[in-house]
Motif scaffolding. Structure first.
Motif: not given
Length: 72
Positions: A52-66
């Motif tokens: 997340c630090q390297a990509l400047d994103c939040q965990p929710g941008d990477i993980l999705e619950y379906k």
């Protein structure tokens, strides 16, 4: 599995290669590739934090619950 990894999408949005992200995060290409393709059953919070630090994103941008069975 009801958790879907969207690392490939975030990487494409940020125009960053697997090699470059691997260097920034400090994990092997092979392990990062497994995360990218969703072939892992667990991920350390420290690894998620570094991604997340390297990509400047939040965990929710990477993980999705379906849910597997949304009718329940």
């Amino acid at each position: 599995m009801p958790i879907i990894l969207r690392l490939d999408r975030v990487m494409a949005d940020r125009k960053i290669s697997l090699n470059e992200l691997s260097e920034k995060v400090g994990i092997a290409n092979v392990n990062l590739s497994k995360i990218k393709t969703g072939k892992v059953s667990a991920i350390r919070f420290s690894t998620l934090e570094a991604i997340c630090q390297a990509l400047d994103c939040q965990p929710g941008d990477i993980l999705e619950y379906k849910p597997e069975n949304p009718n329940k």
